[in-house]
Enzyme design. Structure first.
Site, PDB file in Angstrom:
ATOM      1  N   GLY A  80      -2.798 -16.036 -17.126  1.00  0.00           N
ATOM      2  CA  GLY A  80      -1.817 -15.166 -16.478  1.00  0.00           C
ATOM      3  C   GLY A  80      -2.445 -14.273 -15.419  1.00  0.00           C
TER       4      GLY A  80
ATOM      5  NE  ARG B 179     -12.955 -14.591 -17.760  1.00  0.00           N
ATOM      6  CZ  ARG B 179     -12.026 -14.470 -18.719  1.00  0.00           C
ATOM      7  NH1 ARG B 179     -12.193 -13.578 -19.680  1.00  0.00           N
ATOM      8  NH2 ARG B 179     -10.954 -15.229 -18.726  1.00  0.00           N
TER       9      ARG B 179
ATOM     10  CG  ASP C  12      -4.230 -16.681 -26.730  1.00  0.00           C
ATOM     11  OD1 ASP C  12      -3.917 -16.531 -27.918  1.00  0.00           O
ATOM     12  OD2 ASP C  12      -4.264 -15.745 -25.921  1.00  0.00           O
TER      13      ASP C  12
END
Ligand code: AMP
Ligand code: MG
Length: 531
Positions: free
Chosen positions: A110, A201, A278
């Site tokens: 998201g 990341r 998740d």
């Protein structure tokens, strides 16, 4: 060109995920359900005024980038999402997940956007992923953004975990967007504007248990098989052509990697805080640093996450939650594996694997050469119950314990000086407690003599496994508070955490237990998911 002196323009991209797996045909960057696809192509939203906060030179080296490249304007622009490099192919992944034990349907990246996949000069794959660079089709009701506070936390902790030897995704950079983002940090109806930020990341894979779960939930079994085959071929080195056995071996390996990660968490006193499926990496990497925290006093029921009223994700629950999550992954891949038996067997073995690993880890923390059940079981449970009985700092206790020299006599009724500083209220310790502690130390000392190694060797071994420095909750919060002024403490904590097992004499203050003012301060002992 020398291999580890690549420029940003010369990075080698190999965008395998987008090349091999099906893309969402709906190209609009609007919230929607994405079926029969593993991802949606989406570009980062350019920020108003990108500005560098910090970068990790070790993470940059994974991309063969030198520090100089990280200090460039281009670096800041690229890793805030303002400029794309030629071979990038940005996308957001589709996944679902169980949140706090309930199936939540489609979640997806998201606010994460994968820029592309780099192959470094060791032929290793690193996916670049921005967090906080704007909305995607998976943003649901949220804005796709991240604030500086939580981004400092993710940036520092990713790198700290790496240096502690804990499997983790990495953090390359932390930048400001130059925009303000509204957040209700304490969920108390008092939203505030906060600086927006982006973390880049790095991971060989950002695939989560939830990537498989969403396909299974939609009964997209052909695609489920494709993603499994893709993951095995790209991220796991299993022998031979793929067969039914490969899936079973693969699941076993996922179980072991996940349990290895949890054992490391228990070793260093880390609480993830949101172990939803998740947030579980298929590679067993710690990922999605949200309301995580570090044990201060040893309190196994503790979680920093104030959103988790039932303490589902407390320190002590982490192993069983990992197992539960693996069970959900097993359910998800069952339509392809077909036979539930080997999956159930792997889950049963995962429990044994964890227990064995935990015993070995505790033995090492105590300086034993191996775990000897007849004596060490009761020594470890005895110790943990002692630690729980009054406020004793988990990190400082084990670090202090390595000073115990069994040739020296214990002092009756007193806490030995080498562990006294682990106590939050040393003056309130009862004689009964000190006697119990000294009785334990006497047994422990006897056990140590059996290993027949020198005090020095034992101490060195213990100091390689019991960190001196962890990223204490109040330290990061102080860096966040100071960020209003400058980012020097971010850089300093990054540097302290480069050598968490070494004595750093001029940095004793970073090894101290939590000061009293931080006991109930938001951001230190209490965190919400707002980020
Ligand atoms: P988390 O609790 O951070 O693991 O997030 C759960 C889901 O919410 C994931 O799909 C995230 O991508 C999504 N999410 C969290 N925060 C945001 C945000 N600010 N904007 C868009 N999506 C978000
Ligand atoms: Mg997440």
């Amino acid at each position: 060109m020398t291999p580890n002196r690549t420029t940003l323009e010369n990075l080698t991209f190999d965008n395998r995920f987008t090349r091999k797996l099906p893309c969402d045909p709906n190209t609009a960057n609007t919230r929607h359900q994405v079926t029969n696809a593993c991802y949606s192509r989406v570009n980062p939203t350019p920020a108003k005024a990108p500005g560098l906060v910090a970068f990790s030179r070790e993470a940059a080296h994974l991309l063969d980038l030198e520090e100089k490249a990280c200090q460039s304007d281009l670096f800041t622009r690229v890793f805030t999402g303002n400029q794309a490099l030629v071979d990038m192919d940005p996308f957001a992944m589709c996944y679902g997940g169980h949140q706090f034990g309930s199936w939540a349907g489609q979640l997806g990246d998201g606010r994460a956007i994968n820029l592309g996949e780099i192959i470094n000069h060791h032929n290793k794959r690193w996916i670049l992923q921005l967090k906080g660079a704007g909305p995607t089709p998976y943003s649901r009701t949220a804005d796709g953004l991240a604030v500086l506070r939580s981004s400092i936390r993710e940036f520092l902790c990713s790198e700290a975990m790496f240096h502690l030897g804990v499997p983790t995704t990495r953090a390359l950079s932390l930048t400001l967007t130059g925009e303000q983002v509204e957040r209700d940090m304490l969920y108390d109806g008092r939203p505030k504007m906060e600086p927006g930020a982006v973390v880049c990341r790095l991971s060989p894979s950002f695939t989560r248990f939830g990537n498989f779960q969403i396909l299974a939930a939609r009964q997209e079994n052909t695609l489920l098989k494709s993603l499994m085959d893709y993951t095995i071929e790209t991220d796991f080195s299993l022998p031979g052509p793929l067969s039914q056995t490969s899936y079973e071996l693969w699941f076993r390996e996922v179980c072991e990697k996940t349990m290895d990660m949890i054992i490391h968490w228990m070793r260093v006193g880390f609480v993830h805080g949101v172990m939803n499926t998740d947030n579980m990496s298929i590679l067993g990497l710690t990922m999605d640093y949200g309301p995580y925290g570090w044990l201060e006093d040893y309190n196994p029921g503790w979680t920093p996450n104030t959103t988790d009223a039932g303490r589902r994700y407390s320190f002590k629950n982490q192993p069983q939650i990992a197992l539960w999550n693996l069970g959900q992954l097993a359910n998800a891949i069952l339509p392809v594996v077909k036979n539930p038996e080997p999956l159930q067997e792997a889950l049963d073995d995962a429990i044994k694997y964890f227990r064995q690993g935990q015993d070995d880890m505790m033995a090492k923390k105590l300086g034993f050469q191996r775990f000897e059940p007849e004596t060490d079981r009761s020594l470890t449970t005895g110790l943990l119950s002692l630690l729980e009985s009054t406020e004793i700092d988990y990190t400082l206790f084990f670090r202090g314990l390595s000073h115990l020299d069994i040739t020296k006599e214990p002092m009756e009724n007193q806490i030995p000086p080498f562990i006294k500083k682990a106590y939050y209220a040393p003056d309130q310790v009862t004689p009964a407690h000190s006697n119990r502690l000294n009785a334990w130390i006497a047994l422990y000392g006897k056990r140590l003599t059996r290993d027949r190694i020198s005090h020095e060797t034992k101490k060195q071994q213990m100091d390689r496994i019991n960190p001196k420095y962890v990223l204490r909750n109040y330290l990061v919060q102080t860096a966040i508070d100071n960020a209003k002024k400058d980012f020097s403490l971010v850089w300093e904590l990054l540097d302290v955490m480069r050598r968490p097992y070494d004595e750093q004499p001029d940095r004793e203050m970073f090894a101290e237990k939590r000061p009293e003012w931080a006991r109930h301060k938001p951001g230190c002992s209490m965190l919400s998911c707002s980020s």
